[in-house]
Design an enzyme around this catalytic site. Structure first.
Site, PDB file in Angstrom:
ATOM      1  CG  ASP A  42      -2.130   0.910   1.059  1.00 33.78           C
ATOM      2  OD1 ASP A  42      -3.235   0.388   0.882  1.00 33.78           O
ATOM      3  OD2 ASP A  42      -1.965   2.150   1.099  1.00 33.78           O
ATOM      4  CG  ASP A  64       2.760   6.088  -5.709  1.00 35.88           C
ATOM      5  OD1 ASP A  64       1.724   5.676  -6.288  1.00 35.88           O
ATOM      6  OD2 ASP A  64       3.146   7.270  -5.790  1.00 35.88           O
ATOM      7  CB  VAL A  65       0.216   1.141  -7.990  1.00 33.02           C
ATOM      8  CG1 VAL A  65       0.111   0.071  -6.914  1.00 33.02           C
ATOM      9  CG2 VAL A  65      -0.963   2.095  -7.954  1.00 33.02           C
ATOM     10  CE1 TYR A 172     -12.594   5.537  -8.962  1.00 35.11           C
ATOM     11  CE2 TYR A 172     -14.682   4.822  -9.897  1.00 35.11           C
ATOM     12  CZ  TYR A 172     -13.623   4.607  -9.046  1.00 35.11           C
ATOM     13  OH  TYR A 172     -13.586   3.466  -8.270  1.00 35.11           O
ATOM     14  CE  LYS A 176     -11.229   1.918 -10.331  1.00 31.28           C
ATOM     15  NZ  LYS A 176     -10.290   0.924  -9.746  1.00 31.28           N
ATOM     16  CB  THR A 207     -14.113   1.008   0.841  1.00 30.59           C
ATOM     17  OG1 THR A 207     -14.517   2.041  -0.069  1.00 30.59           O
ATOM     18  CG2 THR A 207     -14.402  -0.359   0.233  1.00 30.59           C
TER      19      THR A 207
END
Length: 264
Positions: A42, A64-65, A172, A176, A207
């Site tokens: 994460d 950090d992806v 967003y 996705k 979440t």
């Protein structure tokens, strides 16, 4: 599933991104309960360490992806530590709280949302960098490790937003939708080398991201005709199914897990 090392993932090594909270943390707990050794990755290092600390056979990494070097180092670390990698669940992602506030304000005022013309380059790039670029970095890293061994499973976390494309949330939805298309293209390539890639596309889920959603938007997602918000554990169960041998014939699937809000 009794016994520390029993379960359908016994003896397997997994890497989970976005694992410090939400769906990622739920996936980690499910994987460990079913026998896996898990790397808890994460961008929030303390959160990842807290999840790993509570579990056997889990260790944490700060990743950090959006940073390809950090992603590559995470995969290298897993291989150094365990000598193998069997499962990757990529749950890391970000939303845009400011855009959500703009949408909520429009709902309260009973007017259409106006977001796109106000959306700055930085906001657009942040969502794309983490959600789409990050998915590419993780898929690339997974294939570099798994393809030589001719085995492995990868599950990416998309979103029902890729299909219903909410007004006022273009970045967003686009990120996705990109995750879905990217994952499906990679899935067609990877299966020739024994690696399966699939997508779970959640609808509204309880979440930390959902907790930051303005109340008026949350009420808009509530519909007595469908199931309420999913729990992170319910979405984790779908991800684990896709990662398991039970889903051996699923390649490039996008499983819509939205409680019946719409179908595609």
């Amino acid at each position: 599933m009794s016994g520390e090392h029993s379960g359908r993932f016994a003896g397997q090594v997994a890497l989970v991104t976005g694992a410090g909270s939400g769906i990622g943390a739920a996936v980690v707990r499910r994987l460990v309960a079913q026998g896996a050794e898990v790397c808890v990755a994460d961008v929030d290092g303390p959160a990842a360490r807290a999840v790993a600390k509570e579990l056997p056979r889990a260790h944490s990494l700060t990743v950090d992806v959006a940073d390809p070097a950090q992603v590559d180092e995470a995969f290298d670390e897993v291989v150094r530590r365990h000598g193998r990698l069997d499962v990757v669940v990529h749950a890391a992602g970000v939303d845009d709280p400011t855009a959500k506030e703009w949408i909520a304000e429009a709902l309260v005022a009973e007017r259409p949302p106006e977001v796109t013309a106000r959306l700055g380059d930085d906001a657009w790039r942040r969502v794309m960098r983490v959600n789409l670029d990050g998915t590419f970095h993780v898929l690339r890293g997974a294939l570099r490790v798994m393809v030589p061994h001719r085995s492995g499973t990868v599950v990416t976390v998309g979103s029902s937003s890729a299909f219903d494309a909410q007004a006022g949330y273009p970045h967003y939805a686009a990120s996705k939708a990109g995750v879905h298309a990217l994952s499906q293209s990679v899935a067609k390539e990877a299966i020739a080398f024994g690696v399966r890639v699939n997508v779970v596309a959640p609808g509204p889920t309880e979440t930390g991201m959902a907790a930051r959603t303005p109340a008026v938007l949350r009420r808009g997602f509530a519909d007595p005709r469908v199931r309420p918000y999913a729990t992170a554990e319910e979405i984790a169960d779908v991800a684990l199914f896709l990662a398991s041998s039970e889903a051996a014939n699923l390649v490039g699937a996008v499983l819509l897990a939205n409680g019946g809000r719409f179908t595609v």
